[in-house]
Every structure is written in C-alpha cells, then in structure tokens.
Design a protein around this motif. Structure first.
Motif, PDB file in Angstrom:
ATOM      1  N   ALA A 160       0.831  -1.202   0.000  1.00 54.94           N
ATOM      2  CA  ALA A 160       0.000   0.000   0.000  1.00 54.94           C
ATOM      3  C   ALA A 160       0.865   1.251   0.000  1.00 54.94           C
ATOM      4  CB  ALA A 160      -0.929  -0.007   1.211  1.00 54.94           C
ATOM      5  N   SER A 161       1.938   1.219   0.822  1.00 52.14           N
ATOM      6  CA  SER A 161       2.754   2.419   0.923  1.00 52.14           C
ATOM      7  C   SER A 161       3.528   2.657  -0.373  1.00 52.14           C
ATOM      8  CB  SER A 161       3.699   2.340   2.118  1.00 52.14           C
ATOM      9  OG  SER A 161       4.708   1.395   1.857  1.00 52.14           O
ATOM     10  N   ARG A 162       3.790   1.570  -1.124  1.00 48.80           N
ATOM     11  CA  ARG A 162       4.497   1.755  -2.376  1.00 48.80           C
ATOM     12  C   ARG A 162       3.564   2.374  -3.429  1.00 48.80           C
ATOM     13  NH1 ARG A 162       6.534  -3.628  -3.360  1.00 48.80           N
ATOM     14  NH2 ARG A 162       7.458  -3.574  -1.299  1.00 48.80           N
ATOM     15  N   GLU A 163       2.305   1.983  -3.353  1.00 48.45           N
ATOM     16  CA  GLU A 163       1.360   2.497  -4.332  1.00 48.45           C
ATOM     17  C   GLU A 163       1.004   3.954  -4.062  1.00 48.45           C
ATOM     18  OE1 GLU A 163      -1.811  -0.233  -4.069  1.00 48.45           O
ATOM     19  OE2 GLU A 163      -0.843  -1.708  -5.364  1.00 48.45           O
ATOM     20  N   GLN A 164       0.852   4.282  -2.773  1.00 50.26           N
ATOM     21  CA  GLN A 164       0.456   5.639  -2.425  1.00 50.26           C
ATOM     22  C   GLN A 164       1.534   6.285  -1.578  1.00 50.26           C
ATOM     23  OE1 GLN A 164      -3.399   5.558  -0.625  1.00 50.26           O
ATOM     24  NE2 GLN A 164      -4.268   6.720  -2.291  1.00 50.26           N
ATOM     25  N   PRO A 165       1.903   7.540  -1.892  1.00 49.39           N
ATOM     26  CA  PRO A 165       2.918   8.206  -1.085  1.00 49.39           C
ATOM     27  C   PRO A 165       2.448   8.327   0.363  1.00 49.39           C
ATOM     28  CG  PRO A 165       1.863   9.740  -2.613  1.00 49.39           C
ATOM     29  CD  PRO A 165       1.386   8.384  -2.962  1.00 49.39           C
ATOM     30  N   SER A 166       3.392   8.202   1.322  1.00 48.33           N
ATOM     31  CA  SER A 166       3.025   8.280   2.726  1.00 48.33           C
ATOM     32  C   SER A 166       2.592   9.696   3.080  1.00 48.33           C
ATOM     33  CB  SER A 166       4.231   7.887   3.583  1.00 48.33           C
ATOM     34  OG  SER A 166       5.203   8.905   3.490  1.00 48.33           O
ATOM     35  N   THR A 167       1.920   9.789   4.233  1.00 47.14           N
ATOM     36  CA  THR A 167       1.454  11.105   4.676  1.00 47.14           C
ATOM     37  C   THR A 167       2.620  12.055   4.816  1.00 47.14           C
ATOM     38  OG1 THR A 167      -0.322  10.005   5.861  1.00 47.14           O
ATOM     39  CG2 THR A 167       0.145  12.280   6.473  1.00 47.14           C
ATOM     40  N   ARG A 168       3.753  11.519   5.350  1.00 51.57           N
ATOM     41  CA  ARG A 168       4.900  12.394   5.551  1.00 51.57           C
ATOM     42  C   ARG A 168       5.414  12.951   4.219  1.00 51.57           C
ATOM     43  NH1 ARG A 168      10.530  10.940   8.546  1.00 51.57           N
ATOM     44  NH2 ARG A 168       9.127  10.027  10.067  1.00 51.57           N
TER      45      ARG A 168
END
Lengths: 240, 109
Positions: A7-15
C-alpha cells in the motif's frame, strides 16, 4: 505487514505528502515575509499592543483585510462598518470555490479549516489541474504552514516594530510580485492571451469606476464575461 | 482605542464574514460541480484573478507620475524577466521587491 508495504508503495506516505506540500508553499511564504513584517510594524506604530498582531494574523488570516482592519479599529469604526468592509474586500473569495479541490479534503473539521484558510495565495497555489488529485495531507500542509508562517512573520514584525527605520518603504511590493509570478504560472497552463487581456480590461474599467471597490467590480465583470463567452460558444456549437 | 473587547469584537466580526465568504459557496456550488459552465469558468479564472489582483495591488501607483510609476515598472520588469529566465518564484519575488524597496526608499524619495 506485506499488505502495508504494498500500500505504501502504491500511495505516497502522509509524511511525503506533507513535505510535498511544504515545497509547494515555500515560495509563497518567502513572498509574504516582508508583508507580514510590515503588518506587524503597522500594528505597533498605530498604537496597539504588539500581541494584537499575531492575534489579528491568526484569526482574520486575509492579508489585505488585515491592513484595512488596523485602520478601521484605530478609528473605532462601528462593527457594522467592519462587516461591510470585509464583505466588499473579501467577496472575491466566493469565486475560489469553483476550482479549489475541497472534495479532496475529507472530514467536517478538516473541511472547516480548509475553507477558513483559503487565502488568495493558497487558491493560486492550488489553481493547477494537478491539484484535483492532491491528497488531504498535501492540501492541509500547504494551508497550515502558510498560516503558521504568516502569524510568525506578523509577530516578528510587531516585535521589531520600532527598529525598522521609517524611511524604508515599499515592502508591500512583495505581494504584487507574488501575484505577477502566480499569474505567469497560471498562464503557462493554457497559454491563451485573450483571457488575461480580458481580465486586465476588467481591472482597469473597475479601477476607473471605484478604486476602493475595484476588486469586487473587476471579479464580477470578469466572471460575467466568462459566462457570456461560454453561452456564446455553446450556441455556436449548436448552430443557433 | 485600546478597549480590548472592541478590538477583539472587530477581529471576530471580520474573521466571521471572511470565513462565510470562503465556505458558503462550496455548499451552493456543490450541485454544479460537474457542469460544463463551471469547468469553463474555473479553467480561465486563475490567470484572470491574478491579473486583477496585480492591478489591485498597484492601485495606488499613478501611471502619469514618474516617481510613482517608474519604480513599479522597473520592479515588474525585473520580476517578470527573472521569472521567464530562471523560473524560480522565490528569486523573482525577492529580487523584484528588493529593487522596489531600494528605489522607492533611497532614490525616488
């Protein structure tokens, strides 16, 4: 764990989104630095306690109106006059709802803050086609950083107050330069000359009608002209 | 003049009107979000709004008086020129403002 990584690879993290927002807003912060300082200096020079400056900056958060409000408060203007002046000076903000990506900001409280902090500069920074897909974190970090920067600058200006010599003038040009640069950036999106020329015409005519109310008159004429051009173009398309 | 209740009331009134102007249109425009008219207007608004705000910011500049129009024209040329050349918002704004402050404070004055 694996799912989270995907998931984190698909969508940039909040930070990452917050940092991206900071990068977007930084030039605007630099641009309003002299203006914030000037506002703080003005608050102190008008005779108010220095801490009114950050209160004003944080609560009203509409640069042009804040400069005007200092004069109104110093003259002990009736509250009704303050309300009407604010209505006229800030009426242009009603048009910003047309393209500001509020639909990307989920949650009632966040939406409330996002509309509260919808300044000219924030509108201009989000007036790109890409902003329609920006995350809530990026949009809110743009607004919150700009808000914090503004309050800090105004407070510093009030603190420096008496140290800035009276013969240093013209700091307010920073805002003019900001609008010019943001205008050039907005022009690059469509590269069509008739629209800015039309807007310039509206601004000049409005300034000739009333210099005090020119913002409202110019914006109204400009939007009316755009609606008119849309009506004409659809009629032509339908062969009427 | 320094009655804190009056000052705070004035600030709150101004803030409330500002917020109303910023928030209310979203509720009114919501049903029209996908209309072709709003897309047409929204696409052309940003550049036009910036042109109008620029003219508004320069409203106290008198185009017929050299000491008023001269510094503004010079600073505008520097801002636009630098921006077209380097494309850095921070540099364009800083250089244009510095030029304006220098000329209006020390040369034109």
């Amino acid at each position: 764990m694996l799912e989270m990584e995907t998931a984190s690879r698909e969508q940039p993290s909040t930070r990452e989104e917050v940092v991206a927002g900071w990068r977007t807003v930084l030039p605007a912060c630099v641009a309003v630095l002299p203006l914030g300082l000037a506002l703080g200096v003005l608050v102190v020079h008008t005779g108010f306690a220095w801490w009114w400056a950050p209160v004003l900056g944080a609560v009203v958060f509409a640069g042009t109106m804040e400069f005007l409000l200092i004069g109104l408060l110093a003259a002990a203007a009736p509250l009704a006059q303050i309300a009407v002046s604010t209505l006229l000076v800030n009426f242009r903000h009603v048009f910003y709802a047309i393209s500001f990506p509020l639909h990307r900001v989920h949650g009632g409280g966040w939406k409330a803050y996002s509309t509260f902090a919808l300044t000219d500069e924030v509108y201009a920074l989000t007036a790109t086609p890409e902003s329609a897909s920006w995350s809530r974190a990026r949009i809110l970090s743009i607004q919150a950083l700009f808000h914090v920067a503004w309050v800090v600058f105004v407070a510093i200006g009030a603190g420096l107050g008496s140290l800035i010599p009276a013969q240093v003038v013209g700091l307010e040009f920073a805002v003019t330069a900001l609008f010019v640069v943001l205008g050039l950036e907005a022009y690059k999106v469509r590269r069509s000359l008739p629209v800015p020329v039309l807007a310039f015409g509206c601004a000049i005519v409005a300034a000739l009608i009333s210099r005090e109310n020119m913002l409202l008159i110019a914006m109204g004429m400009f939007v009316a002209a755009l609606v008119g051009s849309y009506v004409l173009s659809t009629r032509r398309r339908h062969g009427v | 003049m320094s009655d804190p209740v009056y000052i705070l009331s004035g600030i709150v009134v101004s803030a409330a009107v500002t917020w109303l102007l910023r928030a209310a249109p979203f509720a009114m425009l919501a049903p029209l979000r996908h209309s072709a008219l709003l897309a047409h207007v929204g696409e052309r608004m940003p550049v036009g709004a910036m042109v109008i705000l620029t003219v508004y910011a320069l409203r106290d500049t008198d185009p017929t008086v050299l000491v008023s129009a001269g510094p503004a024209a010079l600073a505008l040329a520097i801002t636009v020129g630098l921006h077209l050349w380097r494309g850095s918002m921070t540099l364009s704004i800083f250089a244009g403002t510095a030029a304006y402050v220098l000329v209006t404070s020390f040369i034109a004055a």
